[in-house]
Enzyme design. Structure first.
Site, short mmCIF file in Angstrom:
data_model
loop_
_atom_site.label_atom_id
_atom_site.label_comp_id
_atom_site.label_asym_id
_atom_site.label_seq_id
_atom_site.Cartn_x
_atom_site.Cartn_y
_atom_site.Cartn_z
N ASP A 149 0.85 -1.18 0.00
CA ASP A 149 0.00 0.00 0.00
C ASP A 149 0.89 1.23 0.00
O ASP A 149 2.01 1.19 0.52
CB ASP A 149 -0.90 0.02 1.24
CG ASP A 149 -1.96 -1.07 1.23
OD1 ASP A 149 -2.43 -1.43 0.14
OD2 ASP A 149 -2.32 -1.55 2.31
N ASP B 150 -7.11 -1.47 -4.54
CA ASP B 150 -8.22 -1.11 -3.65
C ASP B 150 -9.15 -0.10 -4.32
O ASP B 150 -10.37 -0.17 -4.17
CB ASP B 150 -7.70 -0.55 -2.33
CG ASP B 150 -6.82 -1.53 -1.57
OD1 ASP B 150 -7.02 -2.75 -1.71
OD2 ASP B 150 -5.93 -1.06 -0.83
#
Length: 154
Positions: A118, A136
Site C-alpha cells: 500500500d 483497492d
C-alpha cells in the site's frame, strides 16, 4: 454477449491490474522509508499490509495470508466465469472487470510477497485514512459501479 465485448471487459481487468502492479513497483523502488507529500490531503508512504482491509487480522500469525489469498482466488475465478458465461448490463460487467483487476493485483502481492503493498494515504487535519493502493481503488470503483448498475436495473 459476444467475444469482442468480453475481451473489452478483460482488457479493463488487465488495465486495472497493470496500473496497480506498476504503481506498486514505483512505490517499492522510489519511496523506501520516505514520505512524499502530494498535497494538503494526500501523501505517498510505503506500507506493507499483512491483513485485509484496514489491516484486519494483520497480526494473526501468518495463516491469514493464505486465507485472504484463497478468498481472492475464488472471487477472481467466479468473476472470470461470470464474465465468460453470463450476459449482464454493460455497467455490471465493467464493475466485475474492475473488481477482478483489483482482486488479482492484491492476490499477486499476497502470493509473491506475503503482504499487500500500500502507498496512498489520504488525510484531513489529524484524521488519517488507512493506506491503500490502486487495486483497492479498482475494487471500490467496481463495487460503486455494481450498486449503480443494480439501482439502474430496478
Amino acid at each position: 454477449m459476444n467475444w469482442a465485448k468480453r475481451s473489452a471487459f478483460f482488457l479493463i481487468s488487465v488495465a486495472c491490474f497493470l496500473a496497480d502492479y506498476y504503481s506498486k513497483y514505483w512505490a517499492l523502488t522510489e519511496l523506501g522509508a520516505r514520505k512524499i507529500v502530494v498535497n494538503t490531503y494526500m501523501n505517498f508512504i510505503l506500507a506493507f499490509n499483512h491483513g485485509a482491509a484496514f489491516s484486519f487480522l494483520a497480526r494473526a500469525g501468518g495463516w491469514q495470508r493464505w486465507l485472504f489469498a484463497g478468498f481472492a482466488g475464488i472471487v477472481a475465478l467466479w468473476l472470470i466465469m461470470t464474465l465468460l458465461t453470463k450476459s449482464h448490463h454493460w455497467l455490471m460487467s465493467v464493475s466485475y472487470a474492475c473488481i477482478l483487476g483489483g482482486a488479482v493485483g492484491n492476490l499477486y502481492d499476497r502470493v509473491v510477497y506475503g503482504y499487500v503493498i500500500d502507498f496512498i494515504q489520504w488525510h484531513y487535519r489529524t484524521f488519517y485514512w488507512p493506506v491503500f493502493n490502486l487495486a483497492d481503488v479498482a475494487i471500490t470503483l467496481g463495487v460503486i459501479l455494481m450498486l449503480i448498475a443494480e439501482l439502474h436495473r430496478r
